[in-house]
Design a protein around this motif. Structure first.
Motif, PDB file in Angstrom:
ATOM      1  N   VAL A 127      -8.100   2.436   0.994  1.00  0.00           N
ATOM      2  CA  VAL A 127      -6.764   2.207   1.555  1.00  0.00           C
ATOM      3  C   VAL A 127      -6.862   2.187   3.066  1.00  0.00           C
ATOM      4  N   GLU A 170       0.835  -1.201   0.000  1.00  0.00           N
ATOM      5  CA  GLU A 170       0.000   0.000   0.000  1.00  0.00           C
ATOM      6  C   GLU A 170       0.873   1.254   0.000  1.00  0.00           C
ATOM      7  N   ARG A 199      -0.056   3.627  -2.839  1.00  0.00           N
ATOM      8  CA  ARG A 199      -1.193   4.313  -2.219  1.00  0.00           C
ATOM      9  C   ARG A 199      -1.768   5.396  -3.127  1.00  0.00           C
ATOM     10  N   MET A 216      -3.772   3.995  -5.807  1.00  0.00           N
ATOM     11  CA  MET A 216      -5.000   3.365  -5.299  1.00  0.00           C
ATOM     12  C   MET A 216      -6.041   4.425  -4.993  1.00  0.00           C
TER      13      MET A 216
END
Ligand code: HEM
Length: 341
Positions: free
Chosen positions: A327, A313, A317, A320
């Motif tokens: 997240v 992540e 991130r 995303m």
């Protein structure tokens, strides 16, 4: 055809043994084939089990019918989802001795609405357990033919199995149960449409073969009254590697033993290997301790470093968030997403 071919195959075996034993090939059917069959059975059985034992099972494959061992206040289902060896042994014992998973069989059907409904379905379990236990009793009772002196438990079993004392020689209940159970297993297979559709010759052949073995055995005991002394001499001889055929053992005996030899040869290459397979099934023989022990795949490439979700992540991130994927950690307030750019 799926029923006819296996039926004709068993009839053919009967005819072959009947003719062969009457044209001077008694030794072939009474000694050579049984020995060959035992060799193929043992070799084939070991080969299959070793093959299964060698197949890699890098991770636990739990069946999640019940709650796994988790937080202390969540009750674990010790039998369905054992987390230690004792639990696995218990689950396996119940499976092997009582066919527990078959007992929990369900059947789905669609009724007006249309609505799907699940119900319990115990026939396979019932017929299966009757069949297997009567088969076991019969095979153990046969030790009286192969062992001299006859072990005490065989006498006890004979006594218990014939305690109704019907007729002379006494009718064994296990004889009635095995032919009844095979008939019911067969009827179940042909009367339930879905089941008949997926049934193959390999499903019917063992049923017909074992039925014929039981019927020829019963013919010998209750109808033709074979010379058990001579047969015992051969059986003990086979067990001690000094087989002799003394006198006429009767055509039914040769058919019986040829069918048994066929069963032994067929066994390791057929679905009957569930006898060995049940112990090798990873969903049954592995404890579900995945939450306590970290199982590492033994052939993982050591150059590949683990990539945790947190690290993943961190790396992706921004993308995303840009793609509106939820997240765990939000972006710092001032950071801009690629989409915003
Ligand atoms: C898969 C293995 C076998 C099965 C399922 C089987 C089945 C049967 C059955 C159901 C009977 C009827 C009477 C009873 O229940 O005892 C019987 C009798 C008999 N079987 Fe088998 N049998 C098997 C193997 C053998 C073998 C290897 C022999 C070789 C010696 C043999 C020889 C006999 C004899 C001589 C009888 C008549 C016994 C008597 O008159 O009391 N059987 N068998």
């Amino acid at each position: 055809m799926r029923i006819l071919y296996p039926f004709v195959a068993v009839l053919g075996l009967i005819v072959i043994a009947a003719i062969g034993s009457q044209v001077g090939m008694e030794a072939l059917f009474g000694i050579v084939f049984p020995y060959l069959a035992i060799l193929i059975f043992i070799g084939g059985f070991i080969n299959k089990v070793v093959g299964w034992a060698k197949s890699p099972v890098p991770f636990r494959i739990p069946t999640t019918c019940g709650q796994a061992n988790s937080l202390p206040w969540i009750k674990q289902d010790v039998l369905d989802n054992p987390s230690n060896t004792i639990g696995v042994v218990l689950r396996m014992a119940l499976e092997v001795l009582t066919f527990r998973s078959l007992f929990r069989n369900t059947q789905a059907d669609v009724y007006e609405g249309p609505k799907l409904r699940y119900g319990s379905s115990k026939y396979l379990w019932l017929f299966g357990i009757l069949f297997h236990y009567s088969f076991l009793v019969i095979v153990v009772r046969h030790l009286r033919l192969f062992a001299d002196p006859v072990p005490f438990f065989v006498h006890m079993l004979e006594f218990g199995d014939g305690f109704l004392q019907i007729g002379l020689p006494h009718l064994y209940q296990s004889d009635l149960v095995i032919v009844g159970a095979i008939a019911l297993l067969f009827l179940r297979r042909v009367t339930i449409t879905n089941l008949r559709y997926i049934s193959l010759p390999a499903d019917y052949f063992p049923l017909f073969l074992i039925f014929a073995i039981a019927v020829t055995g019963m013919l010998m005991r209750y109808v033709t009254r074979v010379d058990v002394v001579n047969i015992k001499q051969l059986a003990v001889g086979l067990a001690t590697f000094r087989p002799v055929i003394a006198g006429d053992l009767g055509v039914v005996f040769y058919i019986h033993i040829f069918l048994v030899s066929t069963l032994l040869v067929y066994f390791p290459f057929s679905k009957l290997m569930h006898l060995g397979g049940v112990f090798m099934s990873p969903t049954r023989n592995l404890a579900n301790n995945s939450r306590m022990v970290r199982h590492i795949n033994p052939w993982n490439d050591p150059n590949l470093k683990p990539h945790s979700y947190a690290a993943y992540e961190d790396e992706f991130r921004e993308f995303m968030v840009g793609a509106e994927i939820p997240v765990e950690k939000e972006l710092p307030a001032e950071a801009e997403t690629p989409a915003a750019e």
